[in-house]
Scaffold this motif. Structure first.
Motif, mmCIF file in Angstrom:
data_model
loop_
_atom_site.group_PDB
_atom_site.id
_atom_site.type_symbol
_atom_site.label_atom_id
_atom_site.label_comp_id
_atom_site.label_asym_id
_atom_site.label_seq_id
_atom_site.Cartn_x
_atom_site.Cartn_y
_atom_site.Cartn_z
ATOM 1 N N PHE A 117 0.826 -1.217 0.000
ATOM 2 C CA PHE A 117 0.000 0.000 0.000
ATOM 3 C C PHE A 117 0.857 1.263 0.000
ATOM 4 N N TYR A 118 2.079 1.159 0.544
ATOM 5 C CA TYR A 118 2.978 2.303 0.452
ATOM 6 C C TYR A 118 3.376 2.542 -0.996
ATOM 7 N N GLU A 119 3.408 1.448 -1.776
ATOM 8 C CA GLU A 119 3.734 1.616 -3.198
ATOM 9 C C GLU A 119 2.530 2.137 -3.973
ATOM 10 N N VAL A 120 1.352 1.593 -3.652
ATOM 11 C CA VAL A 120 0.145 2.064 -4.340
ATOM 12 C C VAL A 120 -0.104 3.533 -4.019
ATOM 13 N N PHE A 121 0.019 3.884 -2.754
ATOM 14 C CA PHE A 121 -0.184 5.276 -2.319
ATOM 15 C C PHE A 121 1.114 5.806 -1.706
ATOM 16 N N PRO A 122 2.020 6.308 -2.540
ATOM 17 C CA PRO A 122 3.320 6.739 -1.998
ATOM 18 C C PRO A 122 3.191 7.808 -0.903
ATOM 19 N N ARG A 123 2.132 8.588 -0.985
ATOM 20 C CA ARG A 123 1.950 9.612 0.051
ATOM 21 C C ARG A 123 1.869 8.972 1.442
ATOM 22 N N LEU A 124 1.238 7.827 1.522
ATOM 23 C CA LEU A 124 1.122 7.151 2.817
ATOM 24 C C LEU A 124 2.489 6.671 3.282
ATOM 25 N N GLY A 125 3.291 6.182 2.339
ATOM 26 C CA GLY A 125 4.629 5.721 2.693
ATOM 27 C C GLY A 125 5.469 6.852 3.264
ATOM 28 N N GLU A 126 5.356 8.032 2.629
ATOM 29 C CA GLU A 126 6.133 9.179 3.120
ATOM 30 C C GLU A 126 5.721 9.563 4.534
ATOM 31 N N ARG A 127 4.454 9.347 4.833
ATOM 32 C CA ARG A 127 3.936 9.815 6.122
ATOM 33 C C ARG A 127 3.689 8.676 7.093
ATOM 34 N N ARG A 128 4.404 7.584 6.942
ATOM 35 C CA ARG A 128 4.029 6.387 7.695
ATOM 36 C C ARG A 128 4.105 6.570 9.205
ATOM 37 N N HIS A 129 4.991 7.478 9.683
ATOM 38 C CA HIS A 129 5.098 7.647 11.135
ATOM 39 C C HIS A 129 4.307 8.846 11.649
ATOM 40 N N GLN A 130 3.641 9.527 10.720
ATOM 41 C CA GLN A 130 2.853 10.678 11.146
ATOM 42 C C GLN A 130 1.523 10.205 11.746
#
Lengths: 235, 353, 405
Positions: A117-130
């Protein structure tokens, strides 16, 4: 194709007041079905009834198994994922923890799915610890859908995913819903007011009016239906 | 950030270093968020300290610091229990203090009636309290929808009455002495001019270890994840298939165990009576609130702060004296909350409409 | 289904409402003036019983005030004991040291507590939920320590009371019970307190029906949308706190009219918690709930401890079974506190039977017998009356003139 969801003679409501007055519809495996309708037509209530969050009478069968009378947790464990209106973000948890909660019912390894899902939605990957509460509306919707899919559901219920989002973001989101349906084979039941976009990804659609099914047909048929066009498509 | 901690280390040392890293990490992220507030607080503390040392000397000052820290750690332990139960119920659990009191009496039974060593008595009492709290959750709380705050409040009020009175019936109202669980009882060592009891230091360490363990439990386990999920959004957690009842039960059990620990650490410094938690509860409640209710590390710092304010105000300000030290500490808390309503370390909630 | 259906505003409905009021008045008059009170064990002195009823009236006012904050504006306040105490001390000090009459002290108590309430309410402007609970808890906690600190004014640990023979409420000679001996004074106090309480209840009812009152409920149900819709949040919150505190203060003064003695332990944190118990038992967010709440507050613990002493009224067969327990309790040092256990268990049973509180339960019971349907032409008005949150929110939101005005 086998029948994923079969709803017959559904009545549901809140306390004394009934909102859904005998509704029949079905969703086949692999399909995207859209329920259109105005505010207060009973769209959200229908989804809540499927998840047994409110008292219901009638028949609801999920892949042949009756769910009426079960608890919400049990229904979820049967393979239904519900993205509620307003996205239901776990605001005080990090993005990654939100995804982990989505996979709560699973016993196997979930890290590869999180990566996916971090690949499908890169925005989520960038913000994974937010914290999820600090994401924008569109990001929260991506997170909500990803969280729902983390449980590897058979049926995904989406309640007005376009609510409160900018038109461009909504377009992108619906394109991704189409992708997810095609690539993952997830069956979807989408409730929407934005009929144009919803019909683009849908196989079939129902129109709900005052708690009853007014029109039903394939997405193309509904697009060509004059009454539907005037009421919901605006041209 | 937890990502800076390596997950490859194994064994006991690995676990401890990870735990410390996590604790340190949470403190660091706190200070990043609240740098300005900590700065103001530090300035006030420094100015006060200079004045205090100048007026009555170094040794007395240090002694008061040590006493304040001593109280503060006990407040912190109880505050931890309060934070947990608040997250699990979102109502004020009036019975929290009585539960801890009852648990402390169970420690007393194990140690003085059964003759078990103190540390074992405490551990066993924590276990008994956890089981009892899980039972209470199952029989009394789960009957009501979590959103039925009125009913749950009545249940906690009932428990408050029942446990308080029952302890009176069973153990009477005369004070019982509970020994300290730590070695070198009543022995002290000098530290920068202050006399510090060995048992105090062990108490501090115990509280810190407990906070670290609870933090790990909440952040590294599946049930901990479920607990955090349920306390932030009940409905979404239910839609994710989380067993709400079992998760809240876990919260009750954990809070009861921590409460019993806090009570058992506090009792040796005073006398055990059915009402002995009263004072402690007020200050722990204050610490939990001041800490922001969602941050465990924050409530420890807030507990220390309150302990220090209490001893300093009582010791240095003539007009206040002993009786009003409490009032002063509470007044400070009220002022802080008025300035910063979500506590010193709590995250301000943004409400989407 | 209801057995009787009445249309709101019809003569039958009017008769029903008037009948209910007459019945209530009859009960209020019967209780003190009847030669013997039905529910009292014979051994009890009637003067004492009337004194207890006077306590009920005073605490009902306190609970009503607390309900304004907890039940109607939805904020947990644990500091009400301090306001009751402040009112009590104001009255007792003015009466015993300065020779004031009790009635003259009521406005002073109310004004003083209102001011302190507003001051406490100021942090409440920014603080919600548990944060407010700690602020009010602090107030409750600090009050007794202040009483002890300022001993010259308050009498400290010895308490405060008027000099012997002074500060009594003697009934006037025209009162029918002026020659009733020891009963005369409690009965006269009963009449006075009932009068004060009636005024306060009517005021509270009118306040909650008014624009600020409805705004308050809107505030409870959704503070954000209430604020967006133009409800002046800070103003209403502080005012509510002030009014609630003033009710507490008057209740304290009323307690002193009944039993002129004040001490620090009377107004400690326990009182605040027990007032919350009375409130939730009666029902949060109801005006009339203050009365059953206060009855429970005064009588249940009292009867419970009486009963655990002698188990009066228990069937002999059952008494045989339970007597070992009570005999054993006799031998225990803290055995008498078993009454508290029974009280708590009673409360638990209560919440399982009537989870919405006493008034809510009574309403459901009544709904089975009588159904009141709104008069169609009055619809809008009725919506406001039944206090449905949605109706109130829209009412408070848009300053639409009320159609009946």
């Amino acid at each position: 194709m086998s029948r994923m969801l079969d709803v017959r003679g559904l009545h549901a409501g809140y306390g004394q007041s009934e909102v859904i007055h005998g509704v029949d519809f079905a969703v086949e495996e692999g399909e995207v079905v859209v329920i259109l309708g105005a505010n207060g037509a009973g769209k959200t209530t229908t989804l809540r009834a499927i998840c047994q969050m409110i008292s219901t009478t009638g028949t609801i069968e999920l892949a042949g198994q009756s769910v009426v009378g079960k608890s919400t947790t049990e229904v979820v464990r049967l393979g239904v994922a519900h993205v509620p209106q307003g996205r239901g973000t776990l605001a005080d948890l990090s993005v990654e923890d939100n995804l982990r909660v989505g996979a709560y019912v699973r016993k196997d390894d979930i890290n590869s799915d999180i990566q996916k899902f971090y690949e499908v939605f890169p925005r989520l990957g960038e913000r994974r610890h937010q914290l999820a509460g600090s994401l924008s509306g569109g990001e929260q919707q991506m997170l909500a859908v990803s969280r729902a899919l983390m449980g590897r559901p058979k049926l995904l219920l989406l309640d007005e995913p376009s609510l409160g989002l900018a038109p461009l973001i909504v377009q992108d989101l619906f394109r991704r819903f189409g992708d997810i349906n095609r690539d993952e084979g997830v069956t979807m039941l989408v409730v929407e007011q934005n009929a144009n976009l919803a019909l683009d990804i849908a196989d079939r659609a129902y129109v709900l009016e005052a708690g009853e099914i007014a029109v039903s047909g394939t997405a193309d048929e509904l697009r060509d239906d004059d009454a539907v066009r005037k009421a919901y498509l605006g041209y | 950030m937890s990502s800076t901690v390596t997950d490859t280390s194994t064994g006991a040392t690995g676990a401890v270093s990870r735990a410390l890293g996590e604790f340190y990490g949470s403190l660091r992220s706190l200070s990043a968020k609240n740098r300005r507030n900590l700065g103001i607080m530090a300035a006030v503390v420094v100015l006060f300290s200079i004045w205090a040392i100048a007026t009555e000397g170094w040794n007395l000052f240090m002694q008061r610091v040590v006493d304040g820290v001593d109280n503060g750690f006990i407040y912190a332990a109880m505050a931890l229990a309060l934070v947990l139960i608040y997250k699990a119920t979102t109502v004020v659990n009036f019975a929290q203090g009585e539960m801890a009191m009852f648990g402390t009496y169970i420690t007393f039974v194990f140690s003085s009636d059964w003759g078990l060593p103190m540390w074992l008595s405490i551990l066993m009492a924590m276990l008994v309290s956890a089981l009892a709290a899980a039972g209470i959750e199952r029989t009394l709380i789960r009957q009501f929808d979590p959103s039925n705050h009125l009913a749950i409040t009545i249940v906690t009020l009932s428990l408050f009455l029942i446990l308080g009175a029952l302890a009176g019936v069973i153990w009477a109202y005369d004070g019982k002495g509970l020994p300290s669980p730590f070695p070198k009882r009543n022995e002290t060592f000098g530290f920068l001019g202050a006399d510090v009891e060995y048992s105090s230091v062990f108490t501090w360490i115990t509280v810190i270890v407990t906070v670290v363990l609870v933090t790990l439990l909440l952040n590294r386990t599946k049930i901990g994840l479920a607990f955090r999920a349920v306390s932030t959004n009940l409905e979404s957690s239910r839609l994710a298939g989380v067993h709400i009842g079992r998760t809240l039960q876990f919260g009750w059990a954990l809070a009861a165990a921590v409460g019993t620990l806090a009570g058992s650490l506090y009792a040796p410094t005073t006398l055990l009576t059915p009402t002995f938690m009263g004072n402690l509860l007020v200050f722990s409640f204050a610490a939990a609130t001041l800490g922001g209710l969602d941050s465990l590390g924050g409530s420890v710092l807030a507990g220390l702060l309150i302990g220090l304010i209490q001893t300093m105000a009582g010791g240095y300000v003539d007009r206040i004296g002993g009786e009003l030290a409490t009032a002063t500490a509470l007044a400070v808390i009220v002022i802080v909350l008025a300035v910063k309503p979500s506590g010193l370390f709590g995250s301000a909630k943004v409400e989407r409409v | 289904m209801a057995m009787v259906t009445l249309q709101e505003g019809s003569p039958k409905h009017r008769a029903y409402v008037i009948g209910a009021w007459v019945l209530a008045a009859a009960v209020l008059l019967y209780v003190p003036f009847a030669s013997d009170i039905g529910f009292a064990p014979a051994s009890i002195d009637k003067a004492f019983r009337v004194t207890q009823l006077n306590d009920v009236i005073a605490y009902a006012v306190a609970i009503l005030g607390l309900n304004l904050v907890i039940g109607y504006s939805g904020q947990l306040s644990l500091g009400h004991s301090a306001f009751v105490g402040l009112g009590a001390y104001t009255t007792i000090i003015l009466v015993s040291d300065h020779g004031w009459s009790y009635f003259a002290t009521l406005p002073i108590s109310a004004a003083l507590c209102f001011s302190v309430g507003v001051i406490v309410g100021v942090p409440a402007l920014r603080i919600r939920g548990l944060y407010l609970a700690i602020v009010t808890l602090s107030v409750a906690y600090v009050f007794p320590t202040l009483v002890l600190k300022y001993e010259s004014l308050t009498g400290g640990p010895n308490g405060k009371k008027p000099a012997r023979g002074e500060g009594k409420l003697e009934p006037p000679s025209w009162a029918p019970f002026s020659d009733a001996g020891r009963l005369a004074q409690p009965l006269w106090t009963y009449c006075l307190l009932l009068g004060v309480a009636a005024v306060l209840f009517v005021l509270a009812r009118n306040f909650l029906k008014s624009r600020p009152g409805r705004a308050l409920v809107a505030l409870r149900d959704n503070p954000t949308s209430a604020a967006i819709n133009g409800v002046n949040l800070p103003l209403y919150k502080t005012m509510t706190f002030g009014v609630s505190a003033a009710y507490g203060g008057i209740a304290g003064s009323m307690l002193m009219m009944n039993r002129p003695f004040a001490s620090d332990v009377q107004f400690a944190l326990d009182l605040a918690i027990f007032l919350v118990v009375g409130l939730v038992v009666g029902g949060a967010g109801t005006i009339s709930g203050a009365i059953p709440g206060s009855l429970v507050f005064v009588f249940v613990p009292y009867f419970m401890s009486e009963w655990t002493n002698d188990q009066e009224g228990m069937p002999p067969g059952l008494k045989q079974i339970t007597s070992p327990l009570f005999d054993w309790l006799e031998t225990r040092q803290g055995g008498r506190s078993i009454a508290g256990v029974f009280f708590g268990i009673g409360l638990l049973i209560f919440v399982f039977l009537l989870p919405g509180g006493f008034i809510d339960g009574m309403r459901k019971l009544r709904a089975r017998v009588v159904r009141v349907v709104p008069n169609p032409s009055w619809r809008r008005d009725a919506a406001a009356k039944t206090a449905a949150p949605a109706a109130i929110e829209t009412d408070a939101a848009a300053p639409v003139p009320n159609p009946t005005h």
